[in-house]
Design a protein around this motif. Structure first.
Motif, short mmCIF file in Angstrom:
data_model
loop_
_atom_site.label_atom_id
_atom_site.label_comp_id
_atom_site.label_asym_id
_atom_site.label_seq_id
_atom_site.Cartn_x
_atom_site.Cartn_y
_atom_site.Cartn_z
N GLY A 299 -27.58 -38.73 -33.96
CA GLY A 299 -28.48 -39.47 -33.84
C GLY A 299 -30.01 -38.75 -33.68
O GLY A 299 -31.01 -38.99 -34.08
N SER A 300 -30.07 -37.16 -33.13
CA SER A 300 -30.81 -36.06 -34.01
C SER A 300 -30.56 -34.86 -34.20
O SER A 300 -30.95 -33.95 -33.55
CB SER A 300 -31.88 -36.32 -31.83
OG SER A 300 -31.52 -37.36 -31.31
N PRO A 301 -31.22 -35.18 -35.71
CA PRO A 301 -30.64 -33.64 -36.77
C PRO A 301 -31.43 -32.47 -36.20
O PRO A 301 -31.24 -31.99 -37.02
CB PRO A 301 -30.97 -34.62 -38.27
CG PRO A 301 -30.76 -36.01 -37.98
CD PRO A 301 -30.79 -36.18 -36.45
N HIS A 302 -32.61 -33.26 -36.18
CA HIS A 302 -33.57 -32.17 -36.00
C HIS A 302 -33.68 -30.91 -34.76
O HIS A 302 -34.24 -29.56 -34.68
CB HIS A 302 -35.31 -32.74 -35.19
CG HIS A 302 -34.91 -33.33 -33.43
ND1 HIS A 302 -35.39 -32.20 -32.76
CD2 HIS A 302 -34.66 -34.19 -32.98
CE1 HIS A 302 -34.99 -33.25 -31.35
NE2 HIS A 302 -34.61 -34.47 -31.79
N LEU A 303 -32.29 -31.22 -33.86
CA LEU A 303 -31.47 -30.51 -32.64
C LEU A 303 -30.90 -29.47 -33.64
O LEU A 303 -31.38 -27.71 -33.30
CB LEU A 303 -30.42 -30.91 -32.52
CG LEU A 303 -31.27 -32.19 -31.05
CD1 LEU A 303 -30.00 -32.53 -30.02
CD2 LEU A 303 -32.09 -31.04 -30.08
N ILE A 304 -30.49 -28.74 -34.84
CA ILE A 304 -29.99 -28.21 -35.58
C ILE A 304 -30.79 -27.88 -36.92
O ILE A 304 -30.97 -26.77 -37.64
CB ILE A 304 -28.78 -28.78 -36.23
CG1 ILE A 304 -28.64 -29.31 -37.05
CG2 ILE A 304 -27.66 -28.15 -34.91
CD1 ILE A 304 -27.36 -29.69 -37.42
N ASP B 10 -34.11 -27.68 -36.87
CA ASP B 10 -35.12 -26.84 -36.30
C ASP B 10 -34.15 -25.75 -35.68
O ASP B 10 -35.23 -24.47 -35.02
CB ASP B 10 -36.18 -27.69 -35.24
CG ASP B 10 -36.74 -29.28 -36.01
OD1 ASP B 10 -37.28 -28.71 -36.94
OD2 ASP B 10 -37.93 -29.89 -34.60
N TYR B 11 -33.68 -25.64 -36.13
CA TYR B 11 -32.66 -24.45 -35.17
C TYR B 11 -32.91 -24.10 -33.98
O TYR B 11 -32.72 -23.42 -33.12
CB TYR B 11 -33.14 -23.08 -36.23
CG TYR B 11 -32.35 -23.41 -37.33
CD1 TYR B 11 -31.37 -22.43 -38.00
CD2 TYR B 11 -33.54 -23.47 -38.40
CE1 TYR B 11 -30.71 -22.56 -39.53
CE2 TYR B 11 -33.11 -23.15 -40.08
CZ TYR B 11 -32.06 -22.91 -40.04
OH TYR B 11 -31.73 -23.41 -41.56
N LYS C 16 -27.57 -16.95 -23.47
CA LYS C 16 -27.84 -16.87 -24.66
C LYS C 16 -29.01 -18.31 -24.12
O LYS C 16 -29.12 -19.38 -23.82
CB LYS C 16 -27.30 -17.33 -25.84
CG LYS C 16 -27.03 -15.69 -26.17
CD LYS C 16 -26.19 -15.34 -27.44
CE LYS C 16 -25.10 -14.34 -27.53
NZ LYS C 16 -24.18 -14.11 -26.63
N GLU C 17 -30.49 -18.24 -25.35
CA GLU C 17 -31.23 -19.54 -24.82
C GLU C 17 -30.96 -20.67 -25.29
O GLU C 17 -30.95 -21.92 -25.53
CB GLU C 17 -32.17 -18.55 -25.69
CG GLU C 17 -34.09 -20.64 -25.42
CD GLU C 17 -34.77 -19.78 -26.08
OE1 GLU C 17 -35.94 -20.69 -26.02
OE2 GLU C 17 -35.13 -18.35 -26.26
N ARG C 18 -30.04 -20.04 -26.42
CA ARG C 18 -29.51 -21.40 -27.41
C ARG C 18 -28.42 -22.39 -26.80
O ARG C 18 -28.04 -23.02 -26.53
CB ARG C 18 -29.64 -20.54 -29.52
CG ARG C 18 -30.71 -20.62 -30.10
CD ARG C 18 -30.41 -20.35 -31.60
NE ARG C 18 -31.09 -20.58 -31.60
CZ ARG C 18 -31.89 -19.45 -32.57
NH1 ARG C 18 -31.33 -18.35 -32.02
NH2 ARG C 18 -33.21 -19.66 -33.06
N LYS C 19 -28.10 -21.29 -25.93
CA LYS C 19 -26.66 -21.62 -25.52
C LYS C 19 -27.20 -22.65 -24.25
O LYS C 19 -26.33 -23.61 -23.74
CB LYS C 19 -25.70 -20.52 -24.93
CG LYS C 19 -24.83 -19.97 -25.89
CD LYS C 19 -23.60 -20.90 -26.58
CE LYS C 19 -23.55 -20.14 -28.08
NZ LYS C 19 -22.84 -21.28 -29.10
N LEU C 20 -28.56 -22.42 -23.54
CA LEU C 20 -28.74 -23.41 -23.22
C LEU C 20 -29.24 -24.57 -22.98
O LEU C 20 -29.24 -25.30 -22.53
CB LEU C 20 -30.08 -22.56 -21.99
CG LEU C 20 -29.49 -21.02 -21.24
CD1 LEU C 20 -30.44 -20.53 -19.75
CD2 LEU C 20 -28.91 -21.12 -20.13
#
Length: 335
Positions: free
Chosen positions: A54-59, A61-62, A116-120
């Motif tokens: 639903g929000s592809p920017h989540l990936i 934008d890495y 890790k930040e991305r896991k948070l």
């Protein structure tokens, strides 16, 4: 460690509490088995996948993984673009969603391992926290002094005492390139003590940064588990330190997986530097075996040591049966 506000929010999540085996009392989460954490991870992965679709920017934008990790995703799934990956997510079985986070990782978080930040970010996406509020949710809470003290106490063990006393310093780490091409890699490697007297290890490869998550000295060897700071991947090191108190050179191996998922062990040499350097500004470099240019005496000595040995890298094959072992043996005899 994972901020308590994120822990508490997940423990109280209605989606999580409906899963079998999840306790009503949040203080019991540290005792949960890996099986229960795998159920929790699957639910989180299902919801995060829906959010990403639903929000592809989540990936794009890495925010949930790094660029290097996406390169591995493209290789694994034979895709070329983010849009192809999103289409792949739509086609996946909901009972076997893409693994944004594993049960093993979650179990570690509830037992005080680093996050890790991305896991948070993955957990915050599951909780449907707005991106503008992510920094607040990831920031330490003021009342976490007990957790900080617990971590500090764990730091005051024999391993860190010995590292602090004899091995703190700036090194360069040398190893042959993992694809076995005739290239020597030279990267920064530091054993450091911060303002709170916590000893950690930091190192780099070409394009990746790692920091230690666990260290132990046992039987004259230093075992180090390092985590990639950019994406979900680890490297392990074993260094032969013996009973030396001020070594100039330390030898050992690094253990990891190659791009095809094969386990490999790579010979490493650490060379301690008399003059400290700026770790943040120091990057890894490649030194060709055959046409090295303007090498220092130290670099030339290490290069000759590595290039004249044929056992710098040990690779493995996928072998899961006696038939595969027999076929692999016959193939090597023919070669």
């Amino acid at each position: 460690m994972i901020p308590n506000r994120i822990k508490s929010k997940i423990e109280k999540s209605a989606l999580i509490n409906e899963l079998p085996g999840v306790p009503a009392k949040t203080e019991d989460w540290e005792k949960l088995t890996r099986t229960i954490f795998e159920r929790i991870a699957r639910k989180i992965n299902q919801e995060v996948t829906k959010n990403v679709i639903g929000s592809p920017h989540l990936i794009k934008d890495y925010l949930l993984f790094g660029e290097n990790e996406f390169e591995s995703i493209k290789f694994k799934y034979s895709i070329k673009t983010m849009d192809e990956f999103i289409h792949l997510l739509k086609m996946m079985n909901q009972q076997k969603p893409y693994v944004w986070i594993s049960g093993k990782t979650l179990q570690g978080y509830w037992n005080n391992s680093n996050a890790k930040e991305r896991k948070l970010n993955v957990l915050l996406s599951f909780l449907n926290i707005g991106i503008n509020d992510w920094d607040y949710w990831k920031s330490p809470q003021e009342n976490n002094s007990e957790a900080t003290q617990e971590y500090h106490d764990k730091n005051n063990n024999g391993t860190r005492f010995l590292l602090r006393k004899h091995f703190v310093g700036h090194y360069f780490r040398y190893y042959q390139k993992s694809d076995q091409s005739r290239v020597l890699i030279k990267t920064p490697f530091v054993i450091k003590e911060d303002a709170k007297h916590i000893v950690t290890i930091a190192t780099k490869t070409i394009g990746h940064q790692y920091e230690s998550s666990n260290m132990v000295i046992r039987d004259g060897a230093l075992y180090v588990e390092c985590e990639n700071l950019d994406w979900n991947e680890k490297e392990n090191y074993i260094f032969n330190i013996g009973f030396e108190t001020n070594p100039k050179i330390i030898s050992g191996v690094s253990n990891t997986l190659d791009r095809k998922g094969h386990a490999i062990a790579i010979k490493n040499l650490l060379v301690k530097q008399e003059t400290p350097y700026d770790y943040n500004k120091c990057e890894g470099m490649e030194i060709p075996f055959d046409h090295p240019m303007n090498l220092s005496e130290e670099d030339a000595l290490v290069l000759n040591f590595i290039k004249n040995r044929g056992n710098n890298i040990i690779t493995t094959s996928y072998i899961h049966s006696l038939e595969e072992l027999r076929a692999d043996t016959m193939l090597k005899q023919i070669v």
